[in-house]
Scaffold this active site. Structure first.
Site, PDB file in Angstrom:
ATOM      1  N   ASN A 170     -27.425  45.377   5.611  1.00 55.37           N
ATOM      2  CA  ASN A 170     -27.004  45.896   4.301  1.00 55.37           C
ATOM      3  C   ASN A 170     -27.633  45.153   3.119  1.00 55.37           C
ATOM      4  O   ASN A 170     -27.972  45.754   2.109  1.00 55.37           O
ATOM      5  CB  ASN A 170     -25.478  45.921   4.186  1.00 55.37           C
ATOM      6  CG  ASN A 170     -24.853  44.554   4.286  1.00 55.37           C
ATOM      7  OD1 ASN A 170     -25.396  43.651   4.903  1.00 55.37           O
ATOM      8  ND2 ASN A 170     -23.715  44.401   3.663  1.00 55.37           N
ATOM      9  N   PRO A 194     -33.147  39.368  12.394  1.00 57.20           N
ATOM     10  CA  PRO A 194     -32.602  40.373  11.477  1.00 57.20           C
ATOM     11  C   PRO A 194     -32.110  41.584  12.256  1.00 57.20           C
ATOM     12  O   PRO A 194     -32.425  41.751  13.434  1.00 57.20           O
ATOM     13  CB  PRO A 194     -33.816  40.754  10.629  1.00 57.20           C
ATOM     14  CG  PRO A 194     -35.003  40.493  11.502  1.00 57.20           C
ATOM     15  CD  PRO A 194     -34.621  39.403  12.471  1.00 57.20           C
ATOM     16  N   ASP A 195     -31.335  42.435  11.597  1.00 59.50           N
ATOM     17  CA  ASP A 195     -30.932  43.682  12.227  1.00 59.50           C
ATOM     18  C   ASP A 195     -32.185  44.512  12.536  1.00 59.50           C
ATOM     19  O   ASP A 195     -33.159  44.503  11.774  1.00 59.50           O
ATOM     20  CB  ASP A 195     -30.005  44.463  11.283  1.00 59.50           C
ATOM     21  CG  ASP A 195     -29.387  45.657  11.983  1.00 59.50           C
ATOM     22  OD1 ASP A 195     -28.261  45.511  12.489  1.00 59.50           O
ATOM     23  OD2 ASP A 195     -30.037  46.725  12.037  1.00 59.50           O
ATOM     24  N   SER A 196     -32.130  45.259  13.634  1.00 59.90           N
ATOM     25  CA  SER A 196     -33.319  46.013  14.068  1.00 59.90           C
ATOM     26  C   SER A 196     -33.727  47.099  13.071  1.00 59.90           C
ATOM     27  O   SER A 196     -34.872  47.543  13.077  1.00 59.90           O
ATOM     28  CB  SER A 196     -33.053  46.666  15.425  1.00 59.90           C
ATOM     29  OG  SER A 196     -32.730  45.670  16.356  1.00 59.90           O
ATOM     30  N   GLY A 244     -22.111  39.682   9.797  1.00 59.11           N
ATOM     31  CA  GLY A 244     -22.015  41.013  10.384  1.00 59.11           C
ATOM     32  C   GLY A 244     -20.565  41.387  10.587  1.00 59.11           C
ATOM     33  O   GLY A 244     -19.675  40.884   9.890  1.00 59.11           O
ATOM     34  N   GLU A 266     -19.781  35.086   8.402  1.00 58.64           N
ATOM     35  CA  GLU A 266     -19.336  35.891   7.265  1.00 58.64           C
ATOM     36  C   GLU A 266     -19.158  37.303   7.779  1.00 58.64           C
ATOM     37  O   GLU A 266     -20.127  37.946   8.182  1.00 58.64           O
ATOM     38  CB  GLU A 266     -20.405  35.861   6.160  1.00 58.64           C
ATOM     39  CG  GLU A 266     -20.720  34.471   5.654  1.00 58.64           C
ATOM     40  CD  GLU A 266     -19.609  33.879   4.823  1.00 58.64           C
ATOM     41  OE1 GLU A 266     -18.808  34.647   4.255  1.00 58.64           O
ATOM     42  OE2 GLU A 266     -19.528  32.645   4.746  1.00 58.64           O
ATOM     43  N   LEU A 267     -17.923  37.776   7.777  1.00 60.63           N
ATOM     44  CA  LEU A 267     -17.627  39.016   8.510  1.00 60.63           C
ATOM     45  C   LEU A 267     -17.144  40.131   7.577  1.00 60.63           C
ATOM     46  O   LEU A 267     -17.469  40.141   6.404  1.00 60.63           O
ATOM     47  CB  LEU A 267     -16.614  38.692   9.611  1.00 60.63           C
ATOM     48  CG  LEU A 267     -17.033  37.528  10.529  1.00 60.63           C
ATOM     49  CD1 LEU A 267     -15.936  37.161  11.508  1.00 60.63           C
ATOM     50  CD2 LEU A 267     -18.328  37.853  11.264  1.00 60.63           C
ATOM     51  N   CYS A 300     -20.237  43.803   1.918  1.00 65.68           N
ATOM     52  CA  CYS A 300     -19.055  43.206   2.545  1.00 65.68           C
ATOM     53  C   CYS A 300     -17.976  42.879   1.521  1.00 65.68           C
ATOM     54  O   CYS A 300     -16.798  42.908   1.830  1.00 65.68           O
ATOM     55  CB  CYS A 300     -19.462  41.948   3.307  1.00 65.68           C
ATOM     56  SG  CYS A 300     -20.361  40.779   2.274  1.00 65.68           S
TER      57      CYS A 300
END
Ligand code: NAD
Length: 526
Positions: A170, A194-196, A244, A266-267, A300
């Protein structure tokens, strides 16, 4: 001149135009040898393929963490002044190259340019903050010794070694760079996954750090699915920084616990905004529109619940709906767009499912409520709901999209109590002109509270810690906590004249009398 060029920019809305061959090739050159299956990266605006990245095999990941470990030893010996100079140069490069940074972020996330700018400024300012403060935060400290005059104590910080960073899609530039930077300044190597869906922003951060002078192996990016590469990464590092979902964070915490390595996470959040009766309602309505719909709610710390006392509920709601309807939504690199696209079909489905479920259970839509395929494949209208029953999914669950529920409360106390009735505790926003606003804010059970702001005031105060209570996280980023966590602290106590214990020839009974008297005297001085 550069900013004039930026202002005048009215780019082709086609995302392929944002990522030139030259930039894409330069980013791929940052990837250490990768022979796993490649993955297409698609634009959220229209599904166009904007590039293809390789993935790493587990053997390659092993090689990457080993080279990172070797490089870390030399990096830890580099003087802090040189590490700080590299990070300062990086901060300058981020600002100088902002057009490329904005293009890359927009190309793979689909967010509006103004929200990509938030990431760019955040990274530059955070890098400047830690470059300025890391030396002071980590220098050895003299502490009071056990026996005054005889015991001298130093608290010394060492790097953890290799830090793993797993980041989401994000805020792919911010969340790749801003956790890596304090880890690097503290003398660690970093392996970032990193995120895919958003590898290019992470590779761009890496590329700019290397251009600023960071030795190549000290930070590396590893590409691949979280479930395989992520697990293997946790098994190879000395500390894990995760951003995430709460579900993934819980699984990662268990894996870190089994290895007894430190972990910071950090959620998710279900962040409340509370409007008190004396608030400037026009400002609150404007602020709420930004707090709820920045990055199309995929933030978030964005607001998904609003609590308003009955007495001002109609006036606030009317102003908030008007502010929300005025937001310009769409896709493209045009600065005129306020709210951009969602990232994926999966996000769009979740957002629509949450809205439909709430409406089926009796909620009313005050504005928005559906997708806008006429504006972009994954655009969803900023949506305000009211009369949301407690049985609705989105009453407690994070939507992570542009949807907010307004709840009317009989009074201010109930508004605060309901704001606190959540499994999450990440961020809150409070609107009031009361002189004791800070005390009211302290009653909110969240890691950050913004007074007369939605989220940016607390987040961008990089000198202060940021993080979640309850299911929203463990540990903190930003502030001194955000860099100290990447170190092992060591206490070195030097004893002069005599070791601790009875002197030779002294009876234990005499030792008792001496020490009890000394303990009483010492405690009087403390
Ligand atoms: P996610 O947990 O699905 O994925 C985040 C990252 O974890 C990705 O890089 C993914 O590849 C990786 N991953 C997934 N499964 C893994 C596993 N088993 N082992 C190791 N890594 C794994 O989160 P998401 O849905 O992509 O991101 C959105 C969530 O992130 C939201 O809940 C949001 O609130 C939260 N978030 C929190 C913050 C914060 O600062 N508190 C910031 C941004 C996003």
């Amino acid at each position: 001149m550069a900013s004039q060029a930026t202002d005048d920019r009215m780019q082709d809305a086609r995302s392929t135009a944002l990522l030139s061959d030259r930039v894409r090739t330069g980013l791929l050159a940052q990837v250490s040898a990768a022979s796993g299956a490649s993955r297409e990266i698609r634009s959220p605006w229209n599904g166009d393929v904007i590039g293809e990245v390789p993935t790493h095999t587990l053997d390659e990941l092993d090689g990457i963490t080993r080279t990172a470990r070797d490089a870390q030893r030399a990096w830890a010996a580099v003087p802090m002044s040189r590490r700080r100079a590299i990070v300062r140069r990086f901060a300058r490069l981020v600002l100088d190259r902002r057009d490329t940074v904005l293009d890359v972020i927009q190309a793979e996330t689909g967010k509006s340019r103004v929200h990509a700018l938030e990431e760019t400024l955040d990274v530059a300012l955070l890098a400047g903050h830690y470059a300025g403060t890391a030396g002071r935060a980590l220098r050895p400290r003299i502490r009071l010794g056990a026996i005054p005059m005889l015991t001298s104590v130093r608290e010394v910080r060492h790097p953890k070694g290799v830090v793993g960073v797993i980041s989401p899609w994000n805020y792919p530039f911010t969340l790749a760079a801003s956790d890596a930077i304090p880890a690097l300044l503290a003398g660690n190597a970093v392996v970032l996954k990193p995120d895919s869906q958003t590898p290019y922003s992470a590779l761009l951060a890496l590329s700019l750090l290397r251009e600023a002078g960071l030795p190549r192996d000290v930070m590396q990016v590893v590409l691949g699915p979280g479930a395989t590469i992520g697990d293997a990464l946790i098994d190879a590092v000395d500390f894990m920084m995760f951003t995430g979902s709460t579900a993934t964070g819980t699984a990662i915490a268990q894996r870190c616990a089994s290895r007894l390595i430190g972990f910071s996470a950090e959620l998710g959040g279900k962040n409340p905004l509370v409007v008190l009766e004396d608030a400037d309602l026009a400002a609150a309505a404007r602020g709420a529109a930004r707090a709820c719909f920045s990055n199309a709610g995929q933030l978030c710390i964005s607001v998904e619940r609003i609590y308003v006392p009955e007495r001002i509920a109609d006036a606030f709601t009317e102003a908030f709906v008007a502010e929300t309807r005025a937001l310009r939504i769409g896709t493209g690199a045009d600065w005129g767009i306020d709210v951009g696209s969602l990232i994926s079909d999966a996000q769009l489905r979740t957002v629509q499912a949450h809205v439909d479920d709430a409406v089926e259970r009796g909620a009313r839509v005050l504005t928005g409520g559906g997708a806008r395929p006429d504006l972009g494949d994954l655009v969803f209208e900023p949506t305000i709901l009211t009369d949301v029953p407690e049985t609705a999914l989105l009453h407690r669950d994070e939507t992570f999209g542009p949807v907010v529920s307004i709840y009317r409360t009989p009074d201010e106390e109930t508004a605060i109590a309901r704001a606190n009735d959540s499994d999450y505790g990440l961020n809150a926003s409070l609107w009031t002109r009361r002189a004791d606003a800070t005390e009211v804010a302290a009653a909110l059970r969240t890691g950050t509270v913004n007074i007369n702001e939605g989220y940016a005031a607390a987040w961008a105060s990089h000198a202060a810690p940021m993080g979640g209570w309850k299911a929203s996280g463990v540990g903190r980023r930003h502030g001194r906590e955000g860099i100290e966590k990447y170190t092992e602290v060591q206490t070195i106590a030097r004893q002069r004249l005599r070791p601790v214990g009875p002197w030779p020839g002294m009876s234990n009974a005499a030792y008792e009398r001496l020490m009890v008297g000394a303990a009483r005297a010492l405690n009087l001085l403390r």
